[in-house]
Motif scaffolding. Sequence first.
Motif, short mmCIF file in Angstrom:
data_model
loop_
_atom_site.label_atom_id
_atom_site.label_comp_id
_atom_site.label_asym_id
_atom_site.label_seq_id
_atom_site.Cartn_x
_atom_site.Cartn_y
_atom_site.Cartn_z
N GLN A 120 12.95 7.12 13.62
CA GLN A 120 13.69 6.32 14.59
C GLN A 120 13.40 6.77 16.03
OE1 GLN A 120 17.94 5.34 13.29
NE2 GLN A 120 17.37 6.89 11.78
N LYS A 121 13.37 8.08 16.23
CA LYS A 121 13.10 8.60 17.57
C LYS A 121 11.68 8.24 18.01
CE LYS A 121 14.31 13.00 17.85
NZ LYS A 121 14.62 14.37 17.35
N ALA A 122 10.71 8.42 17.12
CA ALA A 122 9.33 8.09 17.46
C ALA A 122 9.15 6.60 17.67
CB ALA A 122 8.39 8.58 16.36
N GLY A 123 9.84 5.80 16.86
CA GLY A 123 9.75 4.36 17.02
C GLY A 123 10.20 3.90 18.38
N SER A 124 11.27 4.52 18.87
CA SER A 124 11.79 4.16 20.20
C SER A 124 10.89 4.70 21.30
CB SER A 124 13.21 4.71 20.36
OG SER A 124 13.70 4.47 21.66
N VAL A 150 4.21 0.23 12.87
CA VAL A 150 5.04 1.19 12.14
C VAL A 150 4.24 1.82 11.00
CG1 VAL A 150 7.09 1.44 10.68
CG2 VAL A 150 7.20 0.05 12.76
N TYR A 151 3.51 0.99 10.26
CA TYR A 151 2.71 1.53 9.15
C TYR A 151 1.65 2.49 9.68
CZ TYR A 151 -0.53 1.85 5.24
OH TYR A 151 -1.34 2.34 4.26
N GLU A 152 1.01 2.13 10.78
CA GLU A 152 -0.04 2.99 11.34
C GLU A 152 0.53 4.33 11.77
OE1 GLU A 152 -3.32 3.14 14.98
OE2 GLU A 152 -2.54 1.21 14.30
N PHE A 153 1.69 4.31 12.43
CA PHE A 153 2.29 5.58 12.86
C PHE A 153 2.58 6.47 11.66
CE2 PHE A 153 6.09 8.16 13.38
CZ PHE A 153 5.66 9.01 14.39
N ILE A 154 3.21 5.90 10.62
CA ILE A 154 3.58 6.70 9.45
C ILE A 154 2.34 7.25 8.75
CG2 ILE A 154 4.61 6.56 7.14
CD1 ILE A 154 6.63 4.55 8.37
N THR A 155 1.30 6.43 8.67
CA THR A 155 0.07 6.87 7.99
C THR A 155 -0.64 7.96 8.79
OG1 THR A 155 -0.19 4.70 6.98
CG2 THR A 155 -2.13 6.12 7.04
N ARG A 156 -0.76 7.75 10.10
CA ARG A 156 -1.41 8.76 10.94
C ARG A 156 -0.59 10.06 10.91
NH1 ARG A 156 -5.55 7.28 14.35
NH2 ARG A 156 -6.01 5.06 14.55
#
Length: 606
Positions: free
Chosen positions: A300-304, A400-406
């Motif tokens: 959540q923090k990274a998403g924001s 979102v998917y790219e962030f989680i995968t990276r």
Amino acid sequence: MRVLCVAEKPSISKSISQILSGGRFTTNETRSKYIKNYEFDYPQTNSFFTVTCVTGHLTGSDFPETHRKWNSCDAFDLFDAPVETHIASDKKAIEENLLTQARRADTLMIWTDCDREGEHIGLEIVRVCKRAKRNIVVKRARFSAIIAQQIHHAAQHPVELDRAQADAVEARIMLDLKVGAAFTRMQTMILQNHFAQLADGKNVVSYGPCQFPTLGFVVQKWNLVKSFVSEPFWFIYLALTSSAGEETPFNWKRGHLFDEDVAVSLYDFVLSDPLARVIKVTKKGTKKWKPLPLTTVELQKAGSRLLRLAPKKVLDIAEKLYQQGFLSYPRTETDQFDPQFDFQSLIQKQTVDPAWGDFATSLTQNGFSAPRKGKNNDKAHPPIHPTAHAGNLAGDDKKVYEFITRRFLACCSKDAEGFQTIVDVECGGEFFSATGLIVLERNYLIVYPYDKWVGHELPDFEEGQEFQPSVCELREGKTSKPSLLTEADLVTLMDKNGIGTDATIAQHIQTIIDRDYVIEKIEGNTKYLIPSKLGIGLIEGYNQMGLNKSLSKPQLRRETERSMVQVCEGQKTKGDMLEETIEQYKEMFIIARREFPKVVSRTTLS
């Protein structure tokens, strides 16, 4: 043996059926347009499976007619009022399907999400099915991702439903209903007499045990920013310019001083002997640590902060990707992987990606390094990670998917490595230092562009070397105004203070925005949260009441969350937790109603 499997959502029931049946199942319609029943043989347990689902919670809780209407009773009476739990009107067709299927089944297997809320939804399902067949055997399937290995293991090794976790959720539902309704009713009815905007009865000034401390954080930061007065300070700036014209600044060890006379005096000493002497040169290897495995709060923090998406939006997308089989369960407090976790098969799935496939390939070829271990483990779910390659996503889903995968690939890589040089110098009795960095191996930074590590090379210095600084000045600066609260800041504060859970934090933030207690303000690429006049008035009014445990501060809710954990762990019963907490709120209510004119005087509706 006939087994009735009930998932929490339609997409999950279909995915479970496809995996367990190998794609060979029959589909039957139900009276609900959202729900289908899937049937197939499951020879691994010599069973015939019927897989269906609900759509979240089946039940709703409310007061009886004697207390439901706003003028039917005093708001204080709601604390002791009975609570009725019933099947929601829009869930009747789902209830009917469960009753029908339960009559035919020997075993009921719960496939709801494996968290506290999922246990409660599971208990709701059990209660419905036991009305159709009292002696039906109840089992619980535990899984963290929609992947074949986990789904088959869950089907073949079911466990017991965790009644204690379900009890904790029931206690929270009843508590939030009683406390929220009592305070909302009280403050709305009083404010209706003072503000025309509320007189029509359509606008409600709501109160929530998590909502108000969340708003309190926003108001507290706003007041800090508003009351800020900049102060001047002074510091000595020392620098050496090379023949190539590159300036190497040296930081004053004192930092800066707020007393100008003292700063001037020290600067005069430096000017009296302006030759700088190198007293120490330290050279050493250094690292930039790769990120920890990903938790819900960190997502959540990274998403924001990084993706410019609201916390609730990020969680909604992650939930959808989980249902589609691309991500593990996105609600977890765990930041450490199990030592037996199968990293290689998941990394292998990412080798086909055009953006990070080469990096994933390098990890499979002796580049893998075990992820760091954080301090948190909820014993339920692993950190958030990709479970399949998703090559056709677009927009925010892709971000979102790219962030989680990276992030996952970065966790499985090596720390970035560098070489650091620290030069300490003395000039006129004052001490300064400069730091240089050479990045030797970027490692995880290659795949994780969200972290930055930039090298800065220093000239060659030797101990005992003397030089004439190119710049030696007394400079003035001013303290900077603190920034307003961002959503990422607020998520951090709520997590630190125990307001809500990792899965509900985003919803509480959205609630205070929807209630117009907080306004979103965008400056550049950053979204800030600013309290409205109503939000400020409510919090400041409550703060003036002199309550032992302020309703706008986190202490009371933090204690409630701890009590819920005690219920989950069997240290306290649901009844004990409710009785203790409601008594606390009763005391607060009596004082708050008596002192509510302070809220009225502080509140100005825009």
